[in-house]
Write an enzyme that holds these catalytic residues in place. Structure first.
Site, PDB file in Angstrom:
ATOM      1  N   GLY A   1       0.712  -1.189   0.000  1.00  0.00           N
ATOM      2  CA  GLY A   1      -0.118  -0.123   0.070  1.00  0.00           C
ATOM      3  C   GLY A   1       0.548   1.426   0.040  1.00  0.00           C
ATOM      4  O   GLY A   1       0.439   2.202  -0.405  1.00  0.00           O
ATOM      5  N   PHE A   2       2.074   1.255   0.524  1.00  0.00           N
ATOM      6  CA  PHE A   2       2.918   2.393   0.662  1.00  0.00           C
ATOM      7  C   PHE A   2       4.303   2.438  -0.160  1.00  0.00           C
ATOM      8  O   PHE A   2       4.797   3.475   0.020  1.00  0.00           O
ATOM      9  CB  PHE A   2       3.178   2.399   2.044  1.00  0.00           C
ATOM     10  CG  PHE A   2       2.103   2.593   3.223  1.00  0.00           C
ATOM     11  CD1 PHE A   2       1.316   3.691   2.998  1.00  0.00           C
ATOM     12  CD2 PHE A   2       1.712   1.710   3.851  1.00  0.00           C
ATOM     13  CE1 PHE A   2       0.095   3.851   4.076  1.00  0.00           C
ATOM     14  CE2 PHE A   2       0.543   1.416   4.534  1.00  0.00           C
ATOM     15  CZ  PHE A   2      -0.165   2.615   4.737  1.00  0.00           C
TER      16      PHE A   2
ATOM     17  N   VAL B   1       8.555  -2.269  -4.769  1.00  0.00           N
ATOM     18  CA  VAL B   1       9.947  -3.149  -4.713  1.00  0.00           C
ATOM     19  C   VAL B   1      10.684  -3.288  -6.048  1.00  0.00           C
ATOM     20  O   VAL B   1       9.698  -3.932  -6.781  1.00  0.00           O
ATOM     21  CB  VAL B   1       9.760  -4.515  -3.715  1.00  0.00           C
ATOM     22  CG1 VAL B   1      11.294  -4.921  -3.416  1.00  0.00           C
ATOM     23  CG2 VAL B   1       9.297  -4.091  -2.551  1.00  0.00           C
TER      24      VAL B   1
ATOM     25  N   LYS C   1      13.568  -0.742  -2.114  1.00  0.00           N
ATOM     26  CA  LYS C   1      12.114  -0.394  -1.777  1.00  0.00           C
ATOM     27  C   LYS C   1      11.905   1.142  -1.730  1.00  0.00           C
ATOM     28  O   LYS C   1      12.711   1.943  -1.245  1.00  0.00           O
ATOM     29  CB  LYS C   1      11.997  -1.060  -0.237  1.00  0.00           C
ATOM     30  CG  LYS C   1      10.817  -0.593   0.225  1.00  0.00           C
ATOM     31  CD  LYS C   1      10.469  -0.908   1.700  1.00  0.00           C
ATOM     32  CE  LYS C   1       9.272  -0.718   2.468  1.00  0.00           C
ATOM     33  NZ  LYS C   1       9.288  -1.096   3.931  1.00  0.00           N
TER      34      LYS C   1
ATOM     35  N   ASP D   1       5.251  -6.485  13.297  1.00  0.00           N
ATOM     36  CA  ASP D   1       4.491  -7.135  12.230  1.00  0.00           C
ATOM     37  C   ASP D   1       4.928  -8.533  11.442  1.00  0.00           C
ATOM     38  O   ASP D   1       5.063  -8.599  10.356  1.00  0.00           O
ATOM     39  CB  ASP D   1       4.553  -5.747  10.970  1.00  0.00           C
ATOM     40  CG  ASP D   1       3.422  -6.059   9.989  1.00  0.00           C
ATOM     41  OD1 ASP D   1       2.414  -6.738  10.189  1.00  0.00           O
ATOM     42  OD2 ASP D   1       3.697  -5.519   8.940  1.00  0.00           O
TER      43      ASP D   1
END
Length: 198
Positions: free
Chosen positions: A19-20, A23, A38, A142
């Site tokens: 979403g942000f 890569v 990234k 995460d």
């Protein structure tokens, strides 16, 4: 507009993203090396808080050097005011995980074999537990199969420190309580979902 070179690496192919970020496979032609890059897109609307969060991710990731952590190589920032030359964003050059992510190795409704699960779980513990990340005072926050990558030899590499936090200072050993609700919804413990509704 084009992508800048990052430490001599050229971005040649998008291989993933979320979403942000996006890569890319990045190639250093002169040195015959491959890395991942990234790209976190930034605009004039990117807030100082968002930039501080990205800076924190880079500082934490760059400080963690371990065989089971994806290596952070370097970073380049292209400010939005230079968008007529390059695509604006924060470019993080990382070790290339040619084996993909662990999620792709888990067969739907079947899982994976016990021996394979033990192999990867041991490597995860080596990188996370008192052996390393936690001993550095860092909490990942995460962990999920999509953030556990594999190199060409099948070695597990912990990645994506975007939600990580420092809970213990190495200098004086002081700790702080982490109370913020975070993580990826499908992987959050049920009791956290119930006691901390969005």
């Amino acid at each position: 507009m084009k992508y800048p070179k990052v430490s001599g690496y050229e971005l040649v192919q998008q291989i993933g993203g979320g979403g942000f970020s996006s890569v890319f496979r990045a190639v250093h032609i002169e040195n015959h090396q491959v890395a991942a890059c990234k790209l976190i897109h930034t605009t004039d609307e990117t807030t100082d808080k968002e930039r501080k969060t990205i800076d924190k991710e880079m500082k934490i990731h760059a400080a963690l050097k371990h065989r089971n952590i994806l290596e952070f190589i370097s970073a380049v920032v292209v400010e939005p005011k230079y968008k007529h030359h390059y695509i604006p964003g924060i470019y993080m050059l990382l070790e290339f995980a040619a084996g993909g992510d662990l999620f792709d190795k888990i067969a739907p409704d079947i899982g994976t074999g016990e021996e394979v699960a033990h192999l990867y779980f041991k490597q995860l513990l080596d990188g996370m537990a008192s052996d390393f990340i936690h001993s550095q005072g860092v909490c990942h926050r995460d962990l999920k199969p999509e953030n556990l990558l594999l190199d060409a030899a099948g070695t597990l590499k912990i990645s994506d420190f975007g939600l990580s936090a420092v809970y213990k200072l190495k200098e004086n050993g002081r700790t702080r309580l982490l109370s913020e609700r975070c993580g990826s919804l499908p992987y959050i413990a049920p009791e956290v979902r119930i006691t901390n509704p969005p």
